[in-house]
Design an enzyme around this catalytic site. Structure first.
Site, PDB file in Angstrom:
ATOM      1  CD1 TRP A   1      -0.046  -1.674   3.026  1.00 31.12           C
ATOM      2  CD2 TRP A   1       0.864   0.359   3.241  1.00 31.12           C
ATOM      3  NE1 TRP A   1       0.851  -1.716   4.090  1.00 31.12           N
ATOM      4  CE2 TRP A   1       1.419  -0.473   4.239  1.00 31.12           C
ATOM      5  CE3 TRP A   1       1.293   1.697   3.179  1.00 31.12           C
ATOM      6  CZ2 TRP A   1       2.372  -0.032   5.161  1.00 31.12           C
ATOM      7  CZ3 TRP A   1       2.242   2.136   4.091  1.00 31.12           C
ATOM      8  CH2 TRP A   1       2.768   1.277   5.057  1.00 31.12           C
ATOM      9  CG  ASN A   2       5.188   1.290   0.324  1.00 35.69           C
ATOM     10  OD1 ASN A   2       4.786   0.612  -0.628  1.00 35.69           O
ATOM     11  ND2 ASN A   2       6.447   1.300   0.694  1.00 35.69           N
TER      12      ASN A   2
ATOM     13  CE  LYS B   1      -3.412  -9.844  -1.177  1.00 40.98           C
ATOM     14  NZ  LYS B   1      -4.369  -8.761  -0.818  1.00 40.98           N
TER      15      LYS B   1
ATOM     16  CB  ALA C   1      -1.981  -3.634   0.321  1.00 38.09           C
TER      17      ALA C   1
ATOM     18  N   GLY D   1       6.825  -6.175  -0.324  1.00 36.09           N
ATOM     19  CA  GLY D   1       6.158  -6.119   0.974  1.00 36.09           C
ATOM     20  C   GLY D   1       7.064  -6.619   2.066  1.00 36.09           C
ATOM     21  CB  SER D   2       6.293  -7.806   5.427  1.00 35.49           C
ATOM     22  OG  SER D   2       5.399  -8.872   5.182  1.00 35.49           O
TER      23      SER D   2
ATOM     24  CD  GLU E   1      11.483  -3.434  -2.842  1.00 34.51           C
ATOM     25  OE1 GLU E   1      11.989  -3.610  -1.702  1.00 34.51           O
ATOM     26  OE2 GLU E   1      10.673  -2.557  -3.102  1.00 34.51           O
ATOM     27  CG  LEU E   2      11.233  -9.330   0.587  1.00 36.22           C
ATOM     28  CD1 LEU E   2      11.729 -10.608   1.222  1.00 36.22           C
ATOM     29  CD2 LEU E   2       9.743  -9.405   0.310  1.00 36.22           C
TER      30      LEU E   2
ATOM     31  CB  CYS F   1      11.434  -0.674   0.822  1.00 40.25           C
ATOM     32  SG  CYS F   1      11.185  -0.130  -0.858  1.00 40.25           S
TER      33      CYS F   1
HETATM   34  P1  NDP Z   1       2.617  -7.133   3.915  1.00 41.23           P
HETATM   35  O1  NDP Z   1       3.817  -7.817   3.420  1.00 41.23           O
HETATM   36  O2  NDP Z   1       1.759  -7.861   4.874  1.00 41.23           O
HETATM   37  O3  NDP Z   1       1.701  -6.733   2.654  1.00 41.23           O
HETATM   38  C1  NDP Z   1       2.184  -6.591   1.342  1.00 41.23           C
HETATM   39  C2  NDP Z   1       1.302  -7.385   0.382  1.00 41.23           C
HETATM   40  O4  NDP Z   1       1.473  -8.784   0.625  1.00 41.23           O
HETATM   41  C3  NDP Z   1      -0.175  -7.113   0.555  1.00 41.23           C
HETATM   42  O5  NDP Z   1      -0.802  -7.203  -0.697  1.00 41.23           O
HETATM   43  C4  NDP Z   1      -0.623  -8.249   1.462  1.00 41.23           C
HETATM   44  O6  NDP Z   1      -1.985  -8.512   1.371  1.00 41.23           O
HETATM   45  C5  NDP Z   1       0.212  -9.376   0.917  1.00 41.23           C
HETATM   46  N1  NDP Z   1       0.478 -10.465   1.843  1.00 41.23           N
HETATM   47  C6  NDP Z   1       0.675 -10.411   3.179  1.00 41.23           C
HETATM   48  N2  NDP Z   1       0.937 -11.629   3.673  1.00 41.23           N
HETATM   49  C7  NDP Z   1       0.918 -12.485   2.627  1.00 41.23           C
HETATM   50  C8  NDP Z   1       1.113 -13.890   2.500  1.00 41.23           C
HETATM   51  N3  NDP Z   1       1.405 -14.663   3.543  1.00 41.23           N
HETATM   52  N4  NDP Z   1       1.006 -14.445   1.274  1.00 41.23           N
HETATM   53  C9  NDP Z   1       0.724 -13.676   0.210  1.00 41.23           C
HETATM   54  N5  NDP Z   1       0.521 -12.351   0.264  1.00 41.23           N
HETATM   55  C10 NDP Z   1       0.621 -11.747   1.463  1.00 41.23           C
HETATM   56  O7  NDP Z   1       3.022  -5.744   4.476  1.00 41.23           O
HETATM   57  P2  NDP Z   1       2.266  -4.886   5.606  1.00 41.23           P
HETATM   58  O8  NDP Z   1       1.342  -3.995   4.933  1.00 41.23           O
HETATM   59  O9  NDP Z   1       1.698  -5.756   6.669  1.00 41.23           O
HETATM   60  O10 NDP Z   1       3.492  -4.118   6.216  1.00 41.23           O
HETATM   61  C11 NDP Z   1       4.289  -4.764   7.200  1.00 41.23           C
HETATM   62  C12 NDP Z   1       5.746  -4.473   6.968  1.00 41.23           C
HETATM   63  O11 NDP Z   1       6.128  -4.861   5.651  1.00 41.23           O
HETATM   64  C13 NDP Z   1       6.132  -3.019   7.048  1.00 41.23           C
HETATM   65  O12 NDP Z   1       6.277  -2.608   8.353  1.00 41.23           O
HETATM   66  C14 NDP Z   1       7.407  -3.018   6.262  1.00 41.23           C
HETATM   67  O13 NDP Z   1       8.442  -3.475   7.063  1.00 41.23           O
HETATM   68  C15 NDP Z   1       7.155  -4.033   5.175  1.00 41.23           C
HETATM   69  N6  NDP Z   1       6.716  -3.414   3.913  1.00 41.23           N
HETATM   70  C16 NDP Z   1       7.650  -3.203   2.973  1.00 41.23           C
HETATM   71  C17 NDP Z   1       7.306  -2.588   1.799  1.00 41.23           C
HETATM   72  C18 NDP Z   1       8.301  -2.348   0.755  1.00 41.23           C
HETATM   73  O14 NDP Z   1       8.153  -1.422  -0.013  1.00 41.23           O
HETATM   74  N7  NDP Z   1       9.333  -3.193   0.637  1.00 41.23           N
HETATM   75  C19 NDP Z   1       5.949  -2.109   1.543  1.00 41.23           C
HETATM   76  C20 NDP Z   1       5.017  -2.419   2.606  1.00 41.23           C
HETATM   77  C21 NDP Z   1       5.413  -3.044   3.742  1.00 41.23           C
HETATM   78  P3  NDP Z   1      -3.006  -7.977   2.519  1.00 41.23           P
HETATM   79  O15 NDP Z   1      -2.921  -6.492   2.489  1.00 41.23           O
HETATM   80  O16 NDP Z   1      -4.314  -8.499   2.087  1.00 41.23           O
HETATM   81  O17 NDP Z   1      -2.514  -8.554   3.821  1.00 41.23           O
END
Ligand code: NDP
Length: 458
Positions: free
Chosen positions: A134-135, A158, A160, A210-211, A232-233, A266
Site C-alpha cells: 500500500w505504500n 493482488k 494490499a 512487501g514484508s 522486493e522486501l 523500503c
Molecule cells: P505485507 O507484506 O503484509 O503486505 C504486502 C502485500 O502482501 C499485501 O498485498 C498483502 O496482502 C500481501 N500479503 C501479506 N501476507 C501475505 C502472505 N502470507 N502471502 C501472500 N501475500 C501476502 O506488508 P504490511 O502492509 O503488513 O506491512 C508490514 C511491513 O512490511 C512493514 O512494516 C514493512 O516493514 C514491510 N513493507 C515493505 C514494503 C516495501 O516497499 N518493501 C511495503 C510495505 C510493507 P493484505 O494487504 O491483504 O494482507
C-alpha cells in the site's frame, strides 16, 4: 483484514468491498491467460501505443488519482501527485525502450556450435501474479506492470487490502489505453487466497513487494511449483556522514530521506551513521529540522508529514520506540503519540541505540531515525552491514578514496553518493540478503519475466 478504504487521517471506514468469489477469480485468471496468448501476436509498436495512451489517461486524471492515494493511505497530496506523474513517466519510458532492452544477440561464431546461425531472443513468460503493498499504491504496481506488459506478459494484481480503490483504478487503466481485456486485472482477494492463484497452472511467475514473512511464504510456494519469483522486501538503509561531507546538504537530504511517504518506504534512510568529528553538528541540525516539519492533514499542501497508513503500522512503531527508550535510548525530538484522531506519529530522532534494542535490527516503517556515532569509515561500514537487510544505502563524503572504499564495502543493492536513495526507471532496483531477490526496473528488471530463448540453425 477487510478489503476496505479506511482513511488514516480520520480512522473512518469510507468504503468496503466484497472479495471476489472463486468463480470470479477463475474468470480473471482465464481472461489474463487469453490476453497473454493474444498479445504474443502483437508488436512492440502496438503495445507502446497502448502504454502511452494509458499514461495519457493517468496523467489527465492526476488530481482524482492523487486524492485517491491520499485518502487511502495518507501520503501528502503533493507526494501523491508526484507519484502519479512518476508512474506515467515510467510507462512512457518502457514504451520507448522495451524493444531495445529485449533485443537478443547473435552468436559471433555460430560454427563453434556447429550451426549456420545461432541467436537469442527474449519472449514473454505468461501471466505474472503481482502481490503489491500500500505504500506507493500506483508506483509499485506500475514499475512491475509497465515493463512486464511491454514484454508481452499479462499481469494479475493482488493489491494490499487497504488500497482497494487503487486496485480497481489499475484494473481498468491498461484496458482503457487499448490493451486486450484481461492483459492486466486486479483480484480483490485476501492474502490467504494468494496460494491457490500462485499454484494455478495458468500463472507462470510472481513478484511481491512487501514484508519479509509475506515474501518468504510466496517464495516457498513459488519454489514448490518451480515458478520464477522476484521479491522486493524491507530495508533498514544506512546513511553515512563523514567529516568531509557538506553537512547542511546531508541534513536536508537526511530529513527528506527519512520522512518522505510519512517514513514508509523500503528505501527510506533509517540508520544515520555519523563520524564523531561532525556528530554533534549533524545531530543538532537534523533534530531541529525534523522537529520543524509540519505534521497534519495530508490533503493540505503545506503539510510535510501525514499519518501512518494503518493503525497496526503505528502500533509497530510505538512498540519499537518504547522498547528503545526503556533500554536507554534518547529521543532528541518526537517519541510520543499525539492526541486526536488519525494514526499520526511525529518525526523522531533517537540516539544511544544498542544491539539489545529491537530498533538495532528491525525496520522502522515510520518517521523514526536512529543515529549512531562512529570513529572511522571502517566502523561505519561495520554498523551499516550489521543487519539482515541489504536494500540501498547513502554515503556523504567529499574524499574520493573514502567514497571508493564505502561504495565497495557496503552490502546493499545500491549506493547513492551525496544524495538519497530513489528508484528510477533507468536504474536497476532491488536488494540482497533478506531485502529480496532479483531486480526491478531498467534492462535487468524487464528481463526478469522473460523466457530467454536460444535459437540454433543447422
Ligand atoms: P505485507 O507484506 O503484509 O503486505 C504486502 C502485500 O502482501 C499485501 O498485498 C498483502 O496482502 C500481501 N500479503 C501479506 N501476507 C501475505 C502472505 N502470507 N502471502 C501472500 N501475500 C501476502 O506488508 P504490511 O502492509 O503488513 O506491512 C508490514 C511491513 O512490511 C512493514 O512494516 C514493512 O516493514 C514491510 N513493507 C515493505 C514494503 C516495501 O516497499 N518493501 C511495503 C510495505 C510493507 P493484505 O494487504 O491483504 O494482507
Amino acid at each position: 483484514m477487510a478489503i476496505a478504504t479506511i482513511n488514516p487521517t480520520t480512522g473512518v471506514t469510507e468504503r468496503e468491498f466484497d472479495p471476489h468469489t472463486d468463480a470470479e477469480i477463475d474468470e480473471r485468471i482465464a481472461h489474463a491467460h487469453a490476453a497473454y496468448r493474444s498479445m504474443r501476436a502483437t508488436s512492440y509498436a502496438d503495445r507502446a501505443d497502448w502504454m502511452r495512451a494509458a499514461a495519457d489517461i493517468l496523467e489527465s486524471e492526476l488530481d482524482e488519482a492523487a486524492r485517491m492515494l491520499t485518502t487511502e493511505m495518507g501520503k501528502t497530496i503533493a507526494q501523491a501527485r508526484a507519484e502519479v506523474l512518476k508512474s506515467a513517466k515510467a510507462m512512457r519510458f518502457y514504451a520507448d525502450n522495451a524493444e531495445e532492452f529485449l533485443t537478443g544477440r547473435d552468436l559471433a561464431d555460430p560454427s563453434a556450435v556447429n550451426a549456420s546461425a545461432a541467436y537469442t531472443r527474449y519472449e514473454p513468460l505468461g501471466v505474472v501474479l503481482a502481490i503489491m503493498p500500500w505504500n506507493y499504491p500506483l508506483w509499485q504496481v506500475i514499475r512491475f506492470a509497465a515493463p512486464a506488459l511491454m514484454a508481452g506478459n499479462a499481469g494479475l494484481l493482488k493489491h494490499a487490502s487497504n488500497v482497494p480503490q487503487a486496485a480497481l483504478y489499475l484494473d481498468t487503466l491498461f484496458e482503457r489505453g487499448g490493451f486486450p481485456t484481461g492483459a492486466f486485472r486486479s483480484l480483490l482477494i485476501p492474502a490467504r487466497a494468494v496460494e491457490a492463484v500462485l499454484r494455478d497452472r495458468r500463472v507462470a511467475a510472481a513478484t511481491l513487494t512487501g514484508s519479509e514473512p509475506a515474501g518468504r511464504s510466496v517464495a516457498s510456494i513459488a519454489g514448490s511449483e518451480v515458478k520464477h519469483v522476484v521479491l522486493e522486501l524491507g530495508g533498514s538503509d544506512p546513511f553515512i556522514v563523514m567529516p568531509s561531507a557538506d553537512i547542511d546538504g546531508a541534513v536536508a537530504t537526511a530529513v527528506t530521506s527519512r520522512t518522505v511517504n510519512n517514513g514508509q518506504a523500503c528505501i527510506n534512510a533509517k540508520r544515520f551513521i555519523v563520524h564523531r568529528d561532525v556528530y554533534d553538528e549533524f545531530v543538532g541540525k537534523f533534530t531541529a529540522a525534523m522537529a520543524a516539519l509540519r505534521v497534519g492533514d495530508p490533503m493540505d499542501d503545506a503539510t510535510d508529514v501525514g499519518p501512518l497508513a494503518t493503525a497496526s503500522g503505528r502500533d509497530d512503531i510505538v512498540e519499537l520506540v518504547e522498547d528503545a527508550l526503556t533500554k536507554g535510548a534518547v529521543a532528541t525530538t518526537g517519541g510520543a503519540v499525539p492526541e486526536g484522531a488519525g494514526w499520526f506519529y511525529p518525526p523522531t530522532v533517537l540516539s544511544g541505540i544498542t544491539p539489545e534494542m529491537r530498533l538495532y535490527a528491525e525496520e522502522a516503517f515510520g518517521p523514526v531515525a536512529s543515529v549512531y556515532r562512529v570513529d572511522s569509515a571502517a566502523e561505519a561500514v561495520e554498523i551499516a552491514n550489521d543487519t539482515t537487510f541489504g536494500l540501498s544505502s547513502a554515503v556523504w563524503t567529499r574524499d574520493e578514496d573514502e567514497e571508493a572504499y564505502l561504495v565497495r564495502s557496503i552490502d546493499a543493492g545500491a549506493v547513492f553518493i551525496n544524495g538519497m536513495s530513489i528508484s528510477y526507471p533507468e536504474l536497476p532496483f532491488g536488494g540482497i540478503k533478506d531485502s529480496g531477490v532479483g531486480r526491478e526496473l531498467s534492462v535487468e528488471g524487464i528481463r526478469e519475466f522473460c523466457n530467454l530463448k536460444s535459437v540454433w540453425k543447422a
